[in-house]
Design an enzyme around this catalytic site. Structure first.
Site, short mmCIF file in Angstrom:
data_model
loop_
_atom_site.label_atom_id
_atom_site.label_comp_id
_atom_site.label_asym_id
_atom_site.label_seq_id
_atom_site.Cartn_x
_atom_site.Cartn_y
_atom_site.Cartn_z
NE ARG A 1 -3.61 -2.40 0.33
CZ ARG A 1 -3.75 -3.39 -0.39
NH1 ARG A 1 -2.35 -3.70 -1.22
NH2 ARG A 1 -4.44 -4.54 -0.25
CB SER B 1 -8.70 0.06 4.22
OG SER B 1 -9.37 -1.05 3.67
CD GLU C 1 -4.96 1.18 2.95
OE1 GLU C 1 -5.74 1.07 2.01
OE2 GLU C 1 -4.65 0.14 3.55
#
EC number: 1.3.1.98
Length: 303
Positions: free
Chosen positions: A174, A225, A295
């Site tokens: 990520r 998320s 995130e």
């Protein structure tokens, strides 16, 4: 700002909006106004926009479709460049795909699957733009952008543009070079796919889409998320184990469906979300000794 706005309006570079609420441009439906929001009509227009803002010494930043973004209630100072309709071009040459940074990930994955090209099945149901997906190395179901990206055309923080290869983007979970090491945003991407059986690809796409629909709260405004998974643990599982599923602060609520999603349950502010994030992080650290890292990207005044 008046001179900048006037010059942008006269430059024929796309849509120019003044004091535009960013709640209209984020999937969480949260965010104060941008002094000026520009939706460029093409990549060449971005070069003009950068030249103008640098000439006047005005702050600027670029955003995509706002799916992984939390904008401060105070908004964003300066010029916000939104990569969307003007950067949604696509060209297919065999198994090589060149696509604009503003192209919808979901739309692209659907179109490609129907052409019998494999590699984007993981992206079924992932909201946002290709540019944002490259920026954060978006992924799911055991794959991510790093597996298919050949190179990306990047607009850097200093206003310069260049092509970077997959290796140069320094992808990890990520994460990419563009987030911290060399801040920038993807304007265009070249992807390498594989020929496959259309029916099989569509079947996998539908399975992934159904999984998201059944496990994630897309019926509420959210930003995807909130936390990176502290592997081998999963953020959502930790939040749920801590008894925080459904926990609410102001208008922000931990989803009843998935512990790693915070939804706008009605009238939520960025402050509500930030307070809830802080509470979750504190609780998880106290109970499990695990530090959660966000995130979702948090931007704007006082953020």
């Amino acid at each position: 700002m008046e001179n900048v706005i006037k010059e942008l309006e006269q430059a024929d570079i796309g849509k120019v909006l003044v004091n535009e609420p960013l709640s209209k441009h984020t999937t969480m439906k949260i965010g104060g106004p941008a002094d000026c929001l520009v939706q460029p009509k093409d990549i060449e227009s971005i070069e003009t926009i950068i030249r103008i803002v640098k000439k006047h010494g005005v702050k600027w930043r670029a955003i995509g479709r706002g799916s992984n973004l939390l904008v401060a209630d105070q908004g964003i100072e300066g010029v916000v460049i939104k990569l969307g309709d003007g950067l949604d071009h696509m060209e297919i040459d065999g198994d090589i795909l060149t696509v604009g940074g503003g192209y919808s990930v979901i739309k692209l994955a659907t179109i490609i699957s129907k052409k019998g090209l494999s590699g984007l099945e993981f992206a079924s149901g992932i909201p946002g733009s290709i540019g944002g997906a490259v920026y954060m190395n978006a992924g799911a179901h055991g794959s991510d952008m790093s597996k298919i990206l050949v190179k990306a055309r990047v607009l850097f923080e200093d206003g310069t543009m260049d092509w970077l290869t997959n290796e140069e983007l320094n992808f990890s979970y990520r994460t990419s070079l563009l987030q911290k090491e060399r801040p920038g945003i993807c304007l265009e991407a070249v992807l390498k796919l594989e020929a496959g059986v259309k029916e099989d690809i569509v079947k996998v796409m539908q399975k992934n889409k159904d999984y998201r629909r059944d496990t994630q709260p897309w019926n509420f405004p959210c930003a995807g998320s909130i936390f990176r998974n502290p592997l081998p643990e999963y953020a959502g599982a930790l939040v749920e184990k801590a008894g925080l599923k459904g926990y609410k602060l102001g208008g922000a609520q931990v989803s009843d469906m998935h512990g790693n999603f915070i939804v706008n349950a009605g009238g939520a502010t960025a402050e509500d979300v930030l307070n809830l994030i802080a509470f979750i992080k504190k609780t998880i650290m106290e109970q499990y000794g695990t530090e959660l890292e966000t995130e979702v990207e948090i931007i704007g005044r006082n953020s």
